[in-house]
Design an enzyme around this catalytic site. Structure first.
Site, PDB file in Angstrom:
ATOM      1  CD  GLN A 274      56.355  41.629  35.272  1.00 47.74           C
ATOM      2  OE1 GLN A 274      55.129  41.546  35.286  1.00 47.74           O
ATOM      3  NE2 GLN A 274      57.007  42.780  35.276  1.00 47.74           N
ATOM      4  N   PRO A 275      56.674  36.403  37.343  1.00 43.48           N
ATOM      5  CG  PRO A 275      57.409  36.201  39.558  1.00 43.48           C
ATOM      6  CD  PRO A 275      57.595  37.026  38.308  1.00 43.48           C
TER       7      PRO A 275
ATOM      8  CD  GLU B 120      51.605  49.905  32.908  1.00 46.12           C
ATOM      9  OE1 GLU B 120      50.595  49.302  33.313  1.00 46.12           O
ATOM     10  OE2 GLU B 120      51.710  50.379  31.782  1.00 46.12           O
TER      11      GLU B 120
ATOM     12  CD  GLU C  86      51.147  54.786  31.264  1.00 46.09           C
ATOM     13  OE1 GLU C  86      51.659  55.915  31.230  1.00 46.09           O
ATOM     14  OE2 GLU C  86      50.722  54.216  30.259  1.00 46.09           O
TER      15      GLU C  86
ATOM     16  NE  ARG D 122      47.509  53.696  36.028  1.00 50.66           N
ATOM     17  CZ  ARG D 122      47.242  53.312  34.774  1.00 50.66           C
ATOM     18  NH1 ARG D 122      46.434  54.004  34.005  1.00 50.66           N
ATOM     19  NH2 ARG D 122      47.800  52.231  34.293  1.00 50.66           N
TER      20      ARG D 122
ATOM     21  CE  LYS E 100      54.373  42.499  32.403  1.00 52.01           C
ATOM     22  NZ  LYS E 100      53.656  43.250  33.423  1.00 52.01           N
TER      23      LYS E 100
ATOM     24  NE  ARG F 178      40.710  38.028  24.593  1.00 52.10           N
ATOM     25  CZ  ARG F 178      39.646  38.239  25.368  1.00 52.10           C
ATOM     26  NH1 ARG F 178      39.400  37.455  26.388  1.00 52.10           N
ATOM     27  NH2 ARG F 178      38.842  39.248  25.133  1.00 52.10           N
TER      28      ARG F 178
ATOM     29  CB  SER G 133      46.940  43.764  28.667  1.00 52.81           C
ATOM     30  OG  SER G 133      45.647  43.645  28.166  1.00 52.81           O
TER      31      SER G 133
ATOM     32  CE  LYS H 193      54.352  47.712  30.853  1.00 49.79           C
ATOM     33  NZ  LYS H 193      53.714  47.939  29.540  1.00 49.79           N
TER      34      LYS H 193
HETATM   35  N1  LIG Z   1      53.199  39.810  36.953  1.00 46.83           N
HETATM   36  C1  LIG Z   1      51.872  39.900  36.817  1.00 46.83           C
HETATM   37  N2  LIG Z   1      51.035  39.220  37.657  1.00 46.83           N
HETATM   38  C2  LIG Z   1      49.694  39.278  37.511  1.00 46.83           C
HETATM   39  N3  LIG Z   1      49.077  39.974  36.546  1.00 46.83           N
HETATM   40  C3  LIG Z   1      49.847  40.670  35.685  1.00 46.83           C
HETATM   41  C4  LIG Z   1      51.267  40.684  35.775  1.00 46.83           C
HETATM   42  N4  LIG Z   1      51.746  41.452  34.782  1.00 46.83           N
HETATM   43  C5  LIG Z   1      50.682  41.908  34.106  1.00 46.83           C
HETATM   44  N5  LIG Z   1      49.539  41.447  34.631  1.00 46.83           N
HETATM   45  C6  LIG Z   1      48.171  41.717  34.146  1.00 46.83           C
HETATM   46  O1  LIG Z   1      48.278  42.211  32.812  1.00 46.83           O
HETATM   47  C7  LIG Z   1      47.827  43.570  32.713  1.00 46.83           C
HETATM   48  C8  LIG Z   1      48.705  44.366  31.754  1.00 46.83           C
HETATM   49  O2  LIG Z   1      50.054  44.375  32.187  1.00 46.83           O
HETATM   50  P1  LIG Z   1      50.835  45.733  32.480  1.00 46.83           P
HETATM   51  O3  LIG Z   1      52.184  45.344  32.996  1.00 46.83           O
HETATM   52  O4  LIG Z   1      50.003  46.614  33.359  1.00 46.83           O
HETATM   53  O5  LIG Z   1      51.036  46.355  31.038  1.00 46.83           O
HETATM   54  P2  LIG Z   1      50.162  47.382  30.164  1.00 46.83           P
HETATM   55  O6  LIG Z   1      49.023  47.887  31.025  1.00 46.83           O
HETATM   56  O7  LIG Z   1      51.118  48.479  29.818  1.00 46.83           O
HETATM   57  O8  LIG Z   1      49.728  46.599  28.978  1.00 46.83           O
HETATM   58  C9  LIG Z   1      47.829  44.069  34.155  1.00 46.83           C
HETATM   59  O9  LIG Z   1      46.856  45.078  34.308  1.00 46.83           O
HETATM   60  C10 LIG Z   1      47.501  42.813  34.964  1.00 46.83           C
HETATM   61  O10 LIG Z   1      46.097  42.546  34.992  1.00 46.83           O
HETATM   62 MG   LIG Z   2      48.845  48.315  33.015  1.00 49.34          MG
END
Ligand SMILES: Nc1ncnc2c1ncn2[C@@H]1O[C@H](COP(=O)(O)OP(=O)(O)O)[C@@H](O)[C@H]1O
Ligand SMILES: [Mg+2]
Length: 291
Positions: free
Chosen positions: A161-162, A261, A263, A246, A125, A199, A132, A90
């Site tokens: 991130q916020p 994201e 993808e 995506r 993350k 988790r 996730s 990322k």
């Molecule tokens: N900055 C953010 N604010 C709110 N929700 C977030 C944020 N970053 C991640 N999330 C939540 O966490 C999930 C997973 O994060 P993501 O960046 O999509 O990584 P991945 O899907 O590759 O694990 C997202 O689908 C969302 O529900």
């Molecule tokens: Mg995601």
């Protein structure tokens, strides 16, 4: 003779990826010979295929070097190995932001509270992850920094991130592009609960439904897609768009769509939620890529 295409998955993906049966039968109806295979199956003759399409290689996150080595070895792979190498970390979000595209504000590997993004709640993350995993939401800055320190100690790059509050109501909007064309959008519900911490067992599909994107979402997603060929290292600028893409958008506190994201590796295409026109465009795009 009909073109031979492999849809490339993983042990688990072959069992549960709901896109695969739809993707395969639509291609077969169009006269293509389709194999459903694992990327790590030593018996697949990759050189004998007209096209291999990465679909649900969900185990790449903890086998990344092996996965990218495999990708390099496949003669006709989409998305191609340089795209996968760039996209599976990322840190590519920095390249998008550097190109002037709106990305969720991200701080990389902060070590003290003063470096955290200005927010009341944070998401931490690892930069290489999917589904996730190892991702959590924190209201306590010390807890957020503790999570960062754990990831860093394990040799990983941590991102903070916020937590964008709009996700709790509006979720995120997945914008799907096949063969360079926008085909459909799907709304995905929130995944991270306040207070639950890290988790590994989340159902990362969440609740899904087809939506009509706003013109602002269309514009941002298109701008991101258009930027990809120039951003991927070792791809020739101005070459073809990715076979599949995506772009997950969320809404920032000012109401603007921002990229959560991008993808280009193994996005769920949400084919069970997609209109027939999207499946038809999938067939058109894959058939064109076999030639
Ligand atoms: N900055 C953010 N604010 C709110 N929700 C977030 C944020 N970053 C991640 N999330 C939540 O966490 C999930 C997973 O994060 P993501 O960046 O999509 O990584 P991945 O899907 O590759 O694990 C997202 O689908 C969302 O529900
Ligand atoms: Mg995601």
């Amino acid at each position: 003779m009909s073109a031979r295409v492999a849809l490339v998955s993983s042990e688990r993906g072959l069992r549960v990826d709901p896109d695969l049966p739809i993707a395969a039968s639509a291609l077969r109806d169009a006269g293509l010979a389709v194999d459903l295979v694992r990327w790590d199956d030593p018996d697949v003759d990759w050189a004998g295929l007209d096209l291999a399409v990465v679909r649900s290689c969900w185990d790449y996150a903890w086998r990344r070097a092996e996965f990218l080595g495999w990708a390099e070895s496949v003669p006709r792979l989409r998305n191609p190995a340089p795209v996968l190498a760039w996209n599976t970390d990322k840190t590519h979000l920095r390249d998008l932001a550097g190109a002037g595209l709106p990305v969720v504000p991200t701080v990389w590997g902060p070590t003290e509270a003063g470096q955290l993004p200005d927010a009341g709640e944070w998401v931490v993350k690892p930069s290489i992850s999917a589904g996730s995993r190892d991702t959590a939401r924190w209201t306590d800055p010390a807890a957020a920094l503790g999570h960062v320190a754990e990831l860093t100690a394990a040799g990983r790059t941590a991102m903070v991130q916020p937590y964008l509050a709009s996700v709790d109501d509006a979720g995120e909007t997945a914008m799907l592009f096949l063969g360079g064309r926008f085909t459909h959008a799907v709304r995905k519900g929130p995944l991270l609960q306040r207070g639950e911490g890290v988790r590994q067992d989340r159902d990362s599909r969440g609740d899904l439904r087809a939506v009509d994107p706003t013109p602002a979402q269309r514009a941002v997603a298109q701008a991101v897609l258009d930027a990809v060929p120039d951003l991927v290292p070792s791809s020739v600028p101005g070459t073809e768009p990715p076979l599949y893409a995506r772009i997950d958008l969320v809404t920032d506190d000012a109401g603007r769509p921002v990229v959560l994201e991008l993808e280009l590796t193994e996005p769920s295409l949400f084919l069970p939620q997609a209109p027939e026109t999207a499946v038809a465009q999938w067939v058109t795009a894959v058939s064109a890529a076999t030639r």
